[in-house]
Design an enzyme around this catalytic site. Structure first.
Site, PDB file in Angstrom:
ATOM      1  N   CYS A 161       0.823  -1.211   0.000  1.00  0.00           N
ATOM      2  CA  CYS A 161       0.000   0.000   0.000  1.00  0.00           C
ATOM      3  C   CYS A 161       0.858   1.263   0.000  1.00  0.00           C
ATOM      4  O   CYS A 161       2.006   1.247   0.427  1.00  0.00           O
ATOM      5  CB  CYS A 161      -0.859   0.047   1.244  1.00  0.00           C
ATOM      6  SG  CYS A 161      -1.673  -1.478   1.652  1.00  0.00           S
TER       7      CYS A 161
ATOM      8  N   ARG B 215       4.595   0.322  -6.483  1.00  0.00           N
ATOM      9  CA  ARG B 215       4.688  -0.567  -5.327  1.00  0.00           C
ATOM     10  C   ARG B 215       3.752  -1.760  -5.443  1.00  0.00           C
ATOM     11  O   ARG B 215       3.889  -2.726  -4.716  1.00  0.00           O
ATOM     12  CB  ARG B 215       4.349   0.214  -4.053  1.00  0.00           C
ATOM     13  CG  ARG B 215       5.339   1.301  -3.743  1.00  0.00           C
ATOM     14  CD  ARG B 215       4.800   2.236  -2.683  1.00  0.00           C
ATOM     15  NE  ARG B 215       4.662   1.580  -1.403  1.00  0.00           N
ATOM     16  CZ  ARG B 215       5.504   1.761  -0.391  1.00  0.00           C
ATOM     17  NH1 ARG B 215       6.508   2.578  -0.526  1.00  0.00           N
ATOM     18  NH2 ARG B 215       5.323   1.150   0.750  1.00  0.00           N
TER      19      ARG B 215
ATOM     20  N   TRP C   1      -3.245  -2.544  -1.173  1.00  0.00           N
ATOM     21  CA  TRP C   1      -2.874  -3.914  -1.539  1.00  0.00           C
ATOM     22  C   TRP C   1      -3.586  -4.782  -0.530  1.00  0.00           C
ATOM     23  O   TRP C   1      -3.230  -4.798   0.650  1.00  0.00           O
ATOM     24  CB  TRP C   1      -1.349  -4.049  -1.416  1.00  0.00           C
ATOM     25  CG  TRP C   1      -0.733  -5.154  -2.181  1.00  0.00           C
ATOM     26  CD1 TRP C   1      -0.535  -5.219  -3.533  1.00  0.00           C
ATOM     27  CD2 TRP C   1      -0.161  -6.367  -1.644  1.00  0.00           C
ATOM     28  NE1 TRP C   1       0.121  -6.388  -3.862  1.00  0.00           N
ATOM     29  CE2 TRP C   1       0.361  -7.108  -2.726  1.00  0.00           C
ATOM     30  CE3 TRP C   1      -0.036  -6.905  -0.369  1.00  0.00           C
ATOM     31  CZ2 TRP C   1       0.981  -8.339  -2.574  1.00  0.00           C
ATOM     32  CZ3 TRP C   1       0.588  -8.136  -0.209  1.00  0.00           C
ATOM     33  CH2 TRP C   1       1.090  -8.829  -1.309  1.00  0.00           C
TER      34      TRP C   1
ATOM     35  N   ASN D 268      -1.422   1.648   6.034  1.00  0.00           N
ATOM     36  CA  ASN D 268      -0.642   0.516   5.522  1.00  0.00           C
ATOM     37  C   ASN D 268      -0.341  -0.379   6.709  1.00  0.00           C
ATOM     38  O   ASN D 268       0.043   0.110   7.766  1.00  0.00           O
ATOM     39  CB  ASN D 268       0.699   0.976   4.944  1.00  0.00           C
ATOM     40  CG  ASN D 268       0.537   1.878   3.746  1.00  0.00           C
ATOM     41  OD1 ASN D 268      -0.558   2.016   3.227  1.00  0.00           O
ATOM     42  ND2 ASN D 268       1.625   2.489   3.327  1.00  0.00           N
ATOM     43  N   GLY D 269      -0.442  -1.691   6.521  1.00  0.00           N
ATOM     44  CA  GLY D 269      -0.114  -2.613   7.603  1.00  0.00           C
ATOM     45  C   GLY D 269      -1.318  -3.431   8.016  1.00  0.00           C
ATOM     46  O   GLY D 269      -2.334  -3.458   7.315  1.00  0.00           O
TER      47      GLY D 269
ATOM     48  N   LYS E 171      14.007 -13.489 -12.454  1.00  0.00           N
ATOM     49  CA  LYS E 171      13.471 -12.461 -13.355  1.00  0.00           C
ATOM     50  C   LYS E 171      12.435 -13.073 -14.284  1.00  0.00           C
ATOM     51  O   LYS E 171      11.368 -12.518 -14.502  1.00  0.00           O
ATOM     52  CB  LYS E 171      14.567 -11.817 -14.226  1.00  0.00           C
ATOM     53  CG  LYS E 171      15.499 -10.801 -13.636  1.00  0.00           C
ATOM     54  CD  LYS E 171      14.883  -9.539 -13.129  1.00  0.00           C
ATOM     55  CE  LYS E 171      14.404  -9.703 -11.711  1.00  0.00           C
ATOM     56  NZ  LYS E 171      15.237  -9.212 -10.663  1.00  0.00           N
TER      57      LYS E 171
ATOM     58  N   HIS F 196      22.393 -34.960  -9.357  1.00  0.00           N
ATOM     59  CA  HIS F 196      21.928 -35.480  -8.071  1.00  0.00           C
ATOM     60  C   HIS F 196      20.401 -35.423  -7.966  1.00  0.00           C
ATOM     61  O   HIS F 196      19.871 -35.407  -6.853  1.00  0.00           O
ATOM     62  CB  HIS F 196      22.584 -34.711  -6.928  1.00  0.00           C
ATOM     63  CG  HIS F 196      24.080 -34.883  -6.894  1.00  0.00           C
ATOM     64  ND1 HIS F 196      24.677 -36.073  -6.604  1.00  0.00           N
ATOM     65  CD2 HIS F 196      25.088 -34.013  -7.164  1.00  0.00           C
ATOM     66  CE1 HIS F 196      26.000 -35.955  -6.683  1.00  0.00           C
ATOM     67  NE2 HIS F 196      26.268 -34.697  -7.024  1.00  0.00           N
TER      68      HIS F 196
ATOM     69  N   LYS G 142       6.488  -3.891  -4.938  1.00  0.00           N
ATOM     70  CA  LYS G 142       7.869  -3.425  -5.018  1.00  0.00           C
ATOM     71  C   LYS G 142       8.583  -3.541  -3.679  1.00  0.00           C
ATOM     72  O   LYS G 142       9.716  -3.983  -3.610  1.00  0.00           O
ATOM     73  CB  LYS G 142       7.901  -1.976  -5.514  1.00  0.00           C
ATOM     74  CG  LYS G 142       9.310  -1.413  -5.681  1.00  0.00           C
ATOM     75  CD  LYS G 142      10.096  -2.140  -6.748  1.00  0.00           C
ATOM     76  CE  LYS G 142      11.477  -1.583  -6.964  1.00  0.00           C
ATOM     77  NZ  LYS G 142      12.310  -2.531  -7.741  1.00  0.00           N
TER      78      LYS G 142
END
Ligand code: F6R
Length: 605
Positions: free
Chosen positions: A2, A27, A73, A99-100, A484, A503, A600
């Site tokens: 967020c 983000r 988010w 946020n949180g 990536k 292996h 992000k």
């Protein structure tokens, strides 16, 4: 994760909030909203989806000059218009962006409901708005402090009261909050990048602090009410980093920015007189460097992989045993912290919760930690107190590219400096200094040849699974290359140390599973060529990132990077893999800058 933006001043607030939200888009988020104080009431606009969806419902002009905004988010409650922030109290006067996660939200909600409060969203944040509204007799900052004393969990938040629009109240415990200082105007944000070009300087709140932010200044108190003094840092940086320019994606722009990013990482740090590097911010005297018996590097995702290469560099160049470990796992295994070990935390954002928690575990047990961080003044940089800034510039794409390369270069500098106080000769040091100086042009040369990577990208794009193999430093490159590809193409790519293939994973090699080999022309070349032969014998297609002149018989497609010094080759071998991942994702039509499910900076546990 967020994002928060808030403004109080004399300018129309809406365009500033929208611009700030756009800056925070990188983000990762699923909904967005704004609340503006106008004549004693809050004008609130919220939408599930992107900022452009929110913009489609915003009026062209709104009179207010005080407001808060958020990109969400989802954690508590699905992404929806109703669950988007800001959240309001029953009267619609108090607006909160957060946020949180409030851990005791269910318990607090039950109590509020028993008192007759009606909830309109499924979020934990709404609890805060009702708690704050429950104390109309006190100032807003007092009401926020009282509410937060009831709350368990993590937060970065901003609150406004339409009836008292003289201040925004911001608070932090776990979630980053910065206060931006302008001329007769002030800002609040979860990330200083939202304020670039507007605020002159920023102050970072620490955990347990609450700020009253007025147009002409700010006051910071602890939750218990003690006043604290904050120092402000000049907000340097280039707002142009947030503009894609002619590029289709920030990721591709940032891949192209690597020569400049590396130049900045090197700037002022090459000491030709003594054939060494000089990293002033690590604050280690030669004597202390001599006393280091071990190095432990902690980071997450790409930061961990860059740290893996860093450990290799330190061990090779300084002959100090060095090892990298995912910071996210570190604290769960009750790690032994040693006096003579140097701990190094790596983070682009400087806000990754898992990395921060690992640092705190080391410090709690008396260890010393250096930061290798891109974001100046970030929580991790401040928690470490000393270290190396990358100066790579803002990285906007969710996946990291230029900061991986700059981190690897920062580790090469550190390894050189540690090596030169130990056994490395001046001649060796000079050899590495000139190789480091050549990197920017060499990277630019690789990026300019991106079209040559199309056959590798096309072969990978046809597959569902791929292996990325490498030995020693090449394994760090394989891990980063596979990550990536996974992140932006959603293809399953697995990195393995090349020697581990037989292996177990060899059982999965078939004509449908391409293997990408990181194949430098070093003293492990013969071993790597044997691995290729093993894969070919089982009918597996092989692709390679290699050096000029390496005979790659049986390899379907290859790309040769210029040689550096053997110790630094890995830095160049990684660049084509960034471009390959980009090309595969582009071919598959993926959302490259904001891949699904990713953020992000991961500021929660
Ligand atoms: C990979 C990526 C993530 C981050 C990780 C750590 O492309 O972006 O794996 O590297 O979340 O982030 P920082 O470096 O900000 O601590």
């Amino acid at each position: 994760m967020c994002g928060i933006v808030g403004y109080i001043g004399t300018r129309p607030v809406l365009p500033l909030l929208v611009e700030g939200l756009r800056r925070l888009e990188y983000r990762g988020y699923d909904s967005a909203g704004v609340a503006i104080a106008i004549d004693g009431v809050l004008a609130v606009y919220k939408r599930k989806g992107k900022v452009r969806e929110l913009e489609s419902v915003l009026p062209v002009e709104v009179p207010g000059t005080v407001g808060i905004a958020h990109t969400r988010w989802a954690t508590h409650g699905a992404p929806s218009d109703l669950n988007a922030h800001p959240h309001l109290d029953a009267t619609g006067r108090i607006g909160v962006v957060h946020n949180g996660i409030i851990e005791n939200a269910a318990e607090l909600k039950r109590k509020l409901q028993a008192d007759g409060v009606v909830f309109v969203s499924e979020t934990d944040t709404e609890v805060l708005a009702h708690l704050i509204a429950g104390r109309p007799e006190t100032s807003l900052v007092e009401a926020v402090r009282a509410a937060l004393r009831l709350v368990k969990g993590a937060y970065g938040l901003a609150v406004i009261d339409a009836a008292r629009p003289e201040a925004i109240v911001a608070a932090r415990k776990g979630g980053p909050v910065v206060i931006g200082v302008g001329d007769g105007e002030m800002f609040v944000a979860s990330d200083a990048s939202a304020l670039m070009g507007h605020a002159r300087s920023v102050a970072h709140l620490d955990d347990g602090e609450v700020a009253e932010v007025r147009a002409d200044g700010f006051t910071v108190l602890t939750l218990e009410g003690a006043e604290t003094t904050k120092t402000t840092l000049e907000l340097s940086g280039d707002a142009a980093g947030f503009d894609k320019g002619d590029y289709a994606h920030f990721m591709r722009k940032e891949i192209g920015e690597q020569p400049e990013a590396v130049r900045r990482t090197l700037l002022g740090r090459l000491d030709h007189r003594f054939s060494t590097a000089h990293l002033g911010g690590i604050e280690l005297a030669a004597r202390e460097m001599l006393d280091i018996r071990r190095v432990k590097i902690l980071g997450c995702g790409s930061a961990y992989y860059a740290g893996t290469l860093g450990a290799h560099l330190i061990e090779q160049l300084a002959r100090i045993p060095a090892h990298a470990e995912p910071a996210s796992e570190f604290r769960y295994r009750n790690p032994v912290i040693e006096q003579d070990t140097l701990y190094i935390a790596v983070s682009q954002s400087g806000e990754t919760f898992d990395t921060l928690a690992a640092i705190q575990e080391v410090k709690r047990k008396g260890g010393r930690v250096l930061g290798v961080v891109n974001s100046v003044g970030s929580t991790i940089a401040r928690e470490c107190g000393r270290g190396v800034y990358l100066h790579a510039g803002p990285e906007v794409a969710v996946v990291s590219t230029k900061t991986w390369t700059s981190t690897a270069v920062a580790f090469a500098l550190l390894a050189l400096q540690l090596g030169r106080v130990r056994d490395m000769s001046a001649g060796q040091g000079a050899r590495l200094l000139s190789a480091l100086s050549a990197l920017p042009d060499q990277i630019a040369g690789i990026v300019a040849r991106e079209a040559e990577l199309a056959p590798i990208a096309a072969r990978l794009a046809k597959a569902e699974h791929a292996y990325f193999l490498g030995r020693a430093a090449g394994y760090a490159v394989a891990m980063e290359g596979a990550l990536k590809l996974k992140e932006i193409s959603y293809m399953h790519a697995e990195a393995y140390p090349a020697s581990e293939l037989k292996h177990g994973p060899l059982a999965l090699i078939s004509a449908e599973t391409p293997t990408l080999m990181v194949l430098p022309d070093d003293d492990l070349l013969a071993k790597n060529l044997s691995t290729i032969a093993e894969v070919r014998t089982r009918g597996g297609p092989v692709l390679a990132i290699t050096h000029p002149g390496v005979v790659t018989e049986g390899v379907e497609a290859s790309f040769a990077v210029p040689r550096s010094e053997p110790e630094l080759d890995a830095i160049l071998l990684n660049v084509p893999l960034q471009l390959v991942a980009y090309q595969v994702a582009q071919g598959l039509g993926r959302d490259i800058d904001q891949p699904r499910n990713l953020a992000k900076s991961v500021t929660v546990e």
